[in-house]
Design an enzyme around this catalytic site. Structure first.
Site, PDB file in Angstrom:
ATOM      1  N   GLY A   7       0.847  -1.204   0.000  1.00  0.00           N
ATOM      2  CA  GLY A   7       0.000   0.000   0.000  1.00  0.00           C
ATOM      3  C   GLY A   7       0.866   1.230   0.000  1.00  0.00           C
ATOM      4  N   GLY A   9       1.581   4.493  -0.913  1.00  0.00           N
ATOM      5  CA  GLY A   9       1.136   5.793  -1.412  1.00  0.00           C
ATOM      6  C   GLY A   9       2.114   6.800  -0.857  1.00  0.00           C
ATOM      7  N   ILE A  11       2.874   7.730   2.605  1.00  0.00           N
ATOM      8  CA  ILE A  11       3.712   7.257   3.716  1.00  0.00           C
ATOM      9  C   ILE A  11       4.547   6.037   3.318  1.00  0.00           C
ATOM     10  CG2 ILE A  11       3.321   5.803   5.796  1.00  0.00           C
ATOM     11  CD1 ILE A  11       3.677   8.606   6.639  1.00  0.00           C
ATOM     12  N   LYS A 178      -3.687   8.886  18.945  1.00  0.00           N
ATOM     13  CA  LYS A 178      -3.687   9.418  17.568  1.00  0.00           C
ATOM     14  C   LYS A 178      -5.118   9.409  17.017  1.00  0.00           C
ATOM     15  CE  LYS A 178      -1.570  10.902  13.783  1.00  0.00           C
ATOM     16  NZ  LYS A 178      -0.738  10.310  12.787  1.00  0.00           N
ATOM     17  N   ASN A 186      -9.927  16.211  12.654  1.00  0.00           N
ATOM     18  CA  ASN A 186     -10.208  16.052  11.219  1.00  0.00           C
ATOM     19  C   ASN A 186     -11.644  16.386  10.791  1.00  0.00           C
ATOM     20  OD1 ASN A 186      -7.648  15.019  11.681  1.00  0.00           O
ATOM     21  ND2 ASN A 186      -7.835  13.323  10.257  1.00  0.00           N
ATOM     22  N   ASN A 243      -1.599  23.018   8.718  1.00  0.00           N
ATOM     23  CA  ASN A 243      -1.812  21.848   7.821  1.00  0.00           C
ATOM     24  C   ASN A 243      -3.285  21.669   7.503  1.00  0.00           C
ATOM     25  OD1 ASN A 243       0.802  21.278   8.556  1.00  0.00           O
ATOM     26  ND2 ASN A 243       0.424  19.108   8.968  1.00  0.00           N
ATOM     27  N   SER A 246      -5.768  15.312   6.734  1.00  0.00           N
ATOM     28  CA  SER A 246      -5.892  14.338   5.637  1.00  0.00           C
ATOM     29  C   SER A 246      -7.354  14.199   5.220  1.00  0.00           C
ATOM     30  CB  SER A 246      -5.330  12.988   6.071  1.00  0.00           C
ATOM     31  OG  SER A 246      -5.989  12.534   7.232  1.00  0.00           O
ATOM     32  N   GLU A 258     -11.149   8.306   6.045  1.00  0.00           N
ATOM     33  CA  GLU A 258     -11.001   7.240   7.056  1.00  0.00           C
ATOM     34  C   GLU A 258     -11.973   7.462   8.232  1.00  0.00           C
ATOM     35  OE1 GLU A 258      -6.594   7.710   7.347  1.00  0.00           O
ATOM     36  OE2 GLU A 258      -6.515   5.557   6.949  1.00  0.00           O
TER      37      GLU A 258
END
Ligand SMILES: NC(=O)C1=CN([C@@H]2O[C@H](COP(=O)(O)OP(=O)(O)OC[C@H]3O[C@@H](n4cnc5c(N)ncnc54)[C@H](O)[C@@H]3O)[C@@H](O)[C@H]2O)C=CC1
Ligand SMILES: CC(C)(CO)C(=O)C(=O)O
Length: 297
Positions: A7, A9, A11, A178, A186, A243, A246, A258
């Site tokens: 996977g 991408g 990261i 996290k 988010n 920032n 995501s 997510e």
């Protein structure tokens, strides 16, 4: 060592590139990224400049020999598929580590093999700007656990390849923390359309704080100890204040988010133990409807 990054991408490509200095690394990605890397290498852009690195990047693991290490870096909604796919090529010695956001990745990727795996979390910041190109915004710290031989081995591999890494005796608290930060920051950045720093000010701060305390109550009911979760969320929002989260980036690009693996998991687990989480439930529904571009509105 033979290391497979499943996977790759943003990261996964950054991690694979750095590990490739010392190890035989294969990235597994989708066709556009794999084709770009196979033709022109991976372009890594950072404050140090631009570097083109040539790496092996494939789109399928069919017929592969068992690698020594598999690092899973798909989005959390692809973890189950990743677990199913890699189960075809592992042997008893393969160490499997997940470095993803959200809750439940460890269960999908490690416990399902009936033996210990490694779970990780990172504060690295990486964006894929186009197939074959990544921008490294911050090197960050990567933590692995539970505290055992496999986690220590992966930590050692990362440190020797130049990462700042550690084995954490509190990895499930780190993962939960996290997830709580992601649940508190988010969805609110998506609703406000603002960068992470917005949750440091009203009217967003009260909402973020409620989301944080609700999620922390679920973690604590699961036996996960957290030190001052709201302070931790505030610190992350301060450090990443300019920032775009995501989730906001995903919504702006019309991609799946997510939300189900972050807020959705918190709400699901809260339901199972009878903890009220009205703010997280409302944020979950709002983001789901924005994801679907709800036509009724
Ligand atoms: N990008 C970042 O700075 C950070 C990301 N994370 C977490 O790391 C995880 C990965 O994030 P990103 O790298 O940003 O996402 P990404 O979407 O850039 O990368 C995931 C890649 O996995 C690929 N993939 C999924 N299933 C596949 C399959 N079956 N075969 C081949 N390729 C497959 C996708 O095509 C995609 O390119 C997420 O859980 C994210 O929340 C955590 C910290 C920082
Ligand atoms: C910590 C944070 C909020 C940084 O942007 C993040 O992990 C994300 O955007 O998903």
């Amino acid at each position: 060592m033979n290391i497979l990054v499943y996977g790759a991408g943003a990261i996964g490509s950054a991690i694979g590139e750095k590990l490739s200095g010392q190890h035989d690394v294969t990235l597994v990605s989708r066709k556009p990224h794999a084709d770009a890397i196979s033709s022109n290498g991976l372009l890594v852009c950072s404050s140090k400049g631009k570097e083109r690195v040539f790496l092996k990047c494939v789109t399928s693991i069919d017929g592969m020999e068992p690698p020594d290490v598999i690092i899973v870096t798909t989005k959390a909604y692809d973890s189950k598929h990743a677990g199913d796919d890699i189960s075809r090529i592992i042997d008893d010695n393969t160490i499997i580590a997940s470095i993803q956001n959200g809750l439940g990745n460890y269960e999908h990727i490690s416990r399902r093999f009936g033996r210990k795996g490694v779970v990780g979390t990172t504060t690295m910041g990486v964006t894929m700007t186009r197939p074959g190109e990544i921008v490294l915004a911050g090197e960050g710290v990567t933590s692995f656990g539970p505290y055992d031989d496999a986690a220590e081995k992966i930590t050692d591999i990362f440190i020797k390849s130049g990462f700042e890494a550690r084995t954490s005796s509190r990895i499930f608290s780190d993962i939960w923390m996290k997830a709580i930060a992601n649940a508190s920051i988010n969805p609110i950045t998506v609703i406000s359309g603002k960068t992470n720093g917005c949750i440091l000010y009203e009217p967003y701060m009260s909402l973020a704080k409620e989301a944080c305390y609700e999620a922390a109550a679920v973690a604590e009911a699961e036996g996960v100890m957290l030190d001052d979760p709201w302070k931790a969320v505030r610190d992350i929002a301060e450090k990443t204040s300019s920032n775009k989260s995501s989730m906001l980036q995903d919504i702006e690009k019309g991609r799946k988010t997510e939300i189900n693996q972050i807020t959705g998991e918190i709400v699901r687990r809260a339901g199972g133990i009878g903890i009220p989480v009205p703010i997280n439930s409302a944020l979950l529904e709002l983001i789901r409807s924005m994801e679907k571009k709800d036509k009724r509105l």
